[in-house]
Structure formats: C-alpha cells, structure tokens
Design an enzyme around this catalytic site. Structure first.
Site, mmCIF file in Angstrom:
data_model
loop_
_atom_site.group_PDB
_atom_site.id
_atom_site.type_symbol
_atom_site.label_atom_id
_atom_site.label_comp_id
_atom_site.label_asym_id
_atom_site.label_seq_id
_atom_site.Cartn_x
_atom_site.Cartn_y
_atom_site.Cartn_z
ATOM 1 N NE ARG A 190 59.758 50.472 79.418
ATOM 2 C CZ ARG A 190 60.782 51.210 79.026
ATOM 3 N NH1 ARG A 190 61.892 51.245 79.735
ATOM 4 N NH2 ARG A 190 60.708 51.909 77.917
ATOM 5 N NE ARG A 213 69.107 55.598 72.553
ATOM 6 C CZ ARG A 213 67.871 55.482 72.981
ATOM 7 N NH1 ARG A 213 66.869 55.688 72.175
ATOM 8 N NH2 ARG A 213 67.639 55.157 74.234
ATOM 9 C CG ASN A 232 67.518 56.178 68.049
ATOM 10 O OD1 ASN A 232 67.561 54.958 68.187
ATOM 11 N ND2 ASN A 232 66.977 56.984 68.947
ATOM 12 N N GLY A 278 58.933 65.500 81.978
ATOM 13 C CA GLY A 278 59.721 66.424 82.797
ATOM 14 C C GLY A 278 59.771 67.827 82.219
ATOM 15 C CD GLU A 279 62.273 67.978 77.409
ATOM 16 O OE1 GLU A 279 61.647 68.332 76.398
ATOM 17 O OE2 GLU A 279 63.211 67.160 77.371
ATOM 18 C CD GLU A 308 68.094 60.364 74.619
ATOM 19 O OE1 GLU A 308 66.992 60.708 74.150
ATOM 20 O OE2 GLU A 308 68.274 59.315 75.235
ATOM 21 N N GLY A 325 59.794 64.125 77.771
ATOM 22 C CA GLY A 325 58.489 64.689 77.430
ATOM 23 C C GLY A 325 57.692 65.145 78.639
ATOM 24 C CE LYS A 364 62.263 58.021 66.854
ATOM 25 N NZ LYS A 364 62.351 57.892 68.287
ATOM 26 C CG ASN A 419 56.141 56.723 76.011
ATOM 27 O OD1 ASN A 419 55.110 56.725 76.689
ATOM 28 N ND2 ASN A 419 56.161 57.089 74.746
ATOM 29 N N GLY A 420 59.693 55.933 78.742
ATOM 30 C CA GLY A 420 60.550 55.268 79.713
ATOM 31 C C GLY A 420 61.096 56.349 80.626
ATOM 32 C CG ASP A 445 50.028 60.615 76.052
ATOM 33 O OD1 ASP A 445 49.962 61.611 76.786
ATOM 34 O OD2 ASP A 445 50.529 60.632 74.916
ATOM 35 C CG HIS A 469 66.769 57.052 79.721
ATOM 36 N ND1 HIS A 469 65.832 56.774 80.698
ATOM 37 C CD2 HIS A 469 66.159 56.849 78.531
ATOM 38 C CE1 HIS A 469 64.697 56.410 80.119
ATOM 39 N NE2 HIS A 469 64.864 56.442 78.810
ATOM 40 N NE ARG A 508 50.033 65.877 75.702
ATOM 41 C CZ ARG A 508 50.719 66.327 74.674
ATOM 42 N NH1 ARG A 508 50.762 67.617 74.439
ATOM 43 N NH2 ARG A 508 51.377 65.519 73.892
#
Ligand code: ADP
Length: 422
Positions: free
Chosen positions: A240, A90, A7, A331-332, A383, A329, A14, A210-211, A281, A179, A283
């Site tokens: 965004r 990706r 990626n 949602g989980e 992914e 991040g 990555k 983040n997105g 962020d 996504h 959190r």
C-alpha cells in the site's frame, strides 16, 4: 473456562482456543481455501501440528470442522463443546458506533453491515464468521472486538478531513484508524513494563507488519493514528502506498486509469513492493538491499523515513513522550529497520543502544540505553489474547460476575502480558 477467538477472512478462518483466566493457548489453527480446491484445516493442539485436507464448502463447514477437531477423541483438547463459554470475533470496522468490545445481537450485526462499505474486504467475511459461530454455538455469547474501537477517543481535530463537512454527515467520511487492538495491547504492556498506570503514559506505538500504522497516545488513549477512512492512509506498507497527493489519482485517471486500476495500484502494487519491484516482504527486500540492489534500498529507506516523520509529528502532537513502541512482524524482528528509524532521533530524547537493539528479536525488550529520556520498547503484539481477554471479561459480566468497573476494553488487557509470560 474456554474462550474461542475467531478471525475470519473471505476464504479463511484463523482461530485460537484459550484457557481462561490463565489466557493459555490450548489450540490454534486455520481453515484455509474455503470453497476452493485444496481446502484444509491446519491446527496445533498442545504443540502437535496437524493438517487435514478435505472439501470445506463454506464458513459454516469451516467452523463445524474446527469444533470437531477441538473435541476429537484422539487429537482434541476438550471433552465437550459446552466447555466453550464465549466466542470472540475480530471485526475490522465498527464505524463510530463502537467504543469498545460488545456482545453481538441483531442490532450490532446490523451496524456492522451498515459500515461494511467502509471495509468491503473485511467486514463481510467477519460477519460470515460471526454467523457461522452463532450457528455452531447457539448458546454461547458472541463478542465483537473492533480494530477501530480503540481509536474512538481521537478528537475531531485529528479525525476530520479538510473536506466539505457534509461528506462527514452524509457518508461518515472521516479518519477511523485500524490495528486498535494491537496498539492498545502493546501500550498497556509498555505501561506495565515502565511501572506506570495504563492511563499515565504518553507513547507512540508503531505496528509494522504487512499493513503498518502509527498511533499517538496521550494518557493511554489514542489521540491520532496514521490510517484513516481505510487502511490505505499513513505510512508506506507492503503493497500500500500510504499518504500520497490525491491529485495524482486525477492525473492518472486522465491517463486512462479507471477506478479498479487505481484501487489496485494503491492497495496492491505500491509500497515496498512497488518501489522495490521485488517483493512486499521487508525481509526479502532488506536482504536484496544489503546485496546492493538500489531500488530495494530505496524501498527500505522510504519505508523508514515515513515512519520517522510520523514519530516526529506525533511527538509534536503529544508534547511529551515516555516511549516509542515497535511491534508487528517488522517492528519485532528487524533491528536494522528500528535503527534506521530511531538512530538519529536524539532531539526527541531517544538514545538507542546498538547492542540491545541487535539482541531484541521477536521478544519483549528495551532497545534504548539506560537513562534514555524516551524509551524505545519492542513488544510482540498479540491481538488474539487481547480479544480473548475482552471476550472473557464480557462473558463474566453477562454472567453477573464482573470484577471490574473499568472500561471493558481496558480491563480486559490489563494483565495480559503477565499471563503471556506464564
Ligand atoms: P501481517 O500484517 O500480515 O500480520 P506480520 O505482522 O506478520 O504481517 O509482518 C509481516 C512482515 O514482517 C513481512 O514484511 C516480513 O518480511 C516482516 N518480517 C518478519 N520477520 C522479519 C525479519 N526478521 N526482518 C525483517 N522483516 C521481517
């Protein structure tokens, strides 16, 4: 058989190396700050973390370094580079051309280049990664997996903007969605968990990182999604703005904002960051909100409200839904955000279970009460594993050993969750 998944970003690569068909991750890492001071390879082999700082001038050097680390006699995980049978990439934007993953050839590269102006921050570095991998692994099939591919099933009525039709014909202006690999992966997992065939599930998948984007699926296929021509449309995100009245851009242009300033405003300075004035962020912003910071609370409220609105809209689109799925991040990991979105959605059949919701953090699980007509599931996305699945599947097909006649993109992820559980 080993499959390498890459990626590639503008200054980073990555990667993960999978042992197939088990889909076990045997190495993963990141080349960061390519072409900059402090460039480094950070990697984890068999659970051992390492960091090697050294000048990495370009992506070719980055890929070469990754491969060197993989076969390193001391820290490496494979004996020979020839063990890598395929390399998956990706690619963010495939335009209308790609409905699934494809083997990369000159024509594919030309098409990715052609649609690059629709994803100028992503497609060029993705292509750089492809070229670097082709260079380093010339005898290995390279597979492209597109974020947009899963959404090519969206009907015209949902992908067309109400703009002059010529803009679609001339410039390809339409909604594409992103996504896709994540939405597809979690929906296939959800079908497995609910004991349904992957093409017998109506669901709404919420990828919140983040997105963020929300997708409506009928019979396991994407029929609408919140991101559009670019990943700016839709719900509010880290930085965004998501959906806004386009006229506000003309208004700000009148006030002296130029195109670059407007672009930065909408993509980098808005969303949770813009509203809170504190951070992108979620959190951090949630913590501040709990301490009484009103702007942080507003940012969280707006973030949740917009997602709730999309869930309502997509319920109307689908008519009947079996499940809402949270991933990414946020949602989980954020039960409070899930509760703020779903606690009052009784009217569409969601009966949340507070205890379950609190307990399901970073793992797969149901967060609705037993008997809730619509299930809410948390499914950590992966992914890379989905790309590895597609890549392996296509490598097998190329070698004449395909085991399935289902569409590639779906066949590849079908049993991934089971693999992850191993
Ligand atoms: P990316 O889109 O960069 O892949 P991720 O999917 O990793 O992003 O999600 C990043 C987001 O997840 C950040 O906003 C982060 O604050 C949020 N997040 C991670 N853990 C938690 C948590 N426990 N509570 C709330 N938000 C969290």
């Amino acid at each position: 058989m080993k499959v390498l998944v890459i990626n590639c970003g503008s200054s980073s690569i990555k990667y993960q190396l999978f042992d197939m068909p088990d889909k076990r991750v045997i190495a993963k890492g990141l080349v960061e700050r390519i072409g900059d001071q402090g460039s480094a390879l950070v990697f984890e082999h068999d659970g051992e973390k390492n960091r090697v700082e050294q000048p990495i001038s370009d992506h070719d050097a980055g890929v070469a370094l990754i491969l060197k680390a993989l076969v390193d006699p001391k820290d490496g995980v494979i004996g020979d580079i020839k063990e890598i049978v395929a390399c998956g990439h990706r690619v963010v934007h495939g335009g209308e051309a790609f409905t699934g993953s494809v083997v990369i050839n000159d024509k594919v590269i030309a098409t990715i280049e052609k649609v690059a102006d629709l994803a100028p921050l992503h497609n060029p570095p993705n292509l750089t990664g492809i070229r670097a991998a082709q260079h380093a692994l010339p005898d290995v099939p390279q597979i492209a997996c597109f974020d947009t591919a899963f959404h090519t099933s969206i009907p015209e009525v949902a992908y067309m903007y109400a703009l002059p039709y010529e803009l679609y014909e001339k410039y390809g202006i339409r909604r594409y969605g992103f996504h896709g690999t994540s939405h597809r992966y979690v929906a296939r997992r959800a079908a497995k968990i609910l004991g349904r065939h992957k093409y017998n599930i109506n669901c709404i998948t919420c990828h919140m990182g983040n997105g963020s984007s929300i997708t409506a699926m009928r019979d396991g296929k994407s029929v609408d999604t919140s991101m559009g021509l670019t990943p700016l449309e839709g719900v509010a995100m880290g930085t965004r703005c998501g959906d806004i009245d386009p006229a506000l851009l003309f208004y700000l242009a009148d006030k002296g904002y130029d195109i670059d300033a407007l672009n930065k405003l909408c993509n980098k300075q808005s969303g949770v960051l813009g509203l809170s004035g504190v951070s992108n962020d979620v959190r951090t912003v949630s913590e501040k909100a709990q301490q009484g910071d009103e702007r942080c609370q507003l940012a969280i409220d707006v973030f949740c409200y917009k997602i709730k609105k999309y869930i309502g809209a997509y319920t109307a689109v689908l008519g009947r839904i079996d499940a809402v799925i949270f991933t990414g991040g946020i949602g989980e990991n954020a039960p409070d955000i899930r509760a703020a979105i779903c606690d009052e959605l009784y009217q569409i059949g969601i009966v949340m279970d507070t205890d379950r919701n609190e307990q399901v953090v970073g793992v797969e699980g149901e967060v609705t009460r037993s008997g809730s007509p619509v299930k809410v599931l948390v499914i950590p996305t992966d992914e890379e594993i989905a790309i590895a699945g597609d890549t392996y599947d296509m490598a097998l097909e190329l070698a004449g050993g395909s085991t399935t006649d289902a569409p590639r993109a779906d066949a590849a992820v079908d049993d991934l969750g089971a693999a992850k559980a191993r």
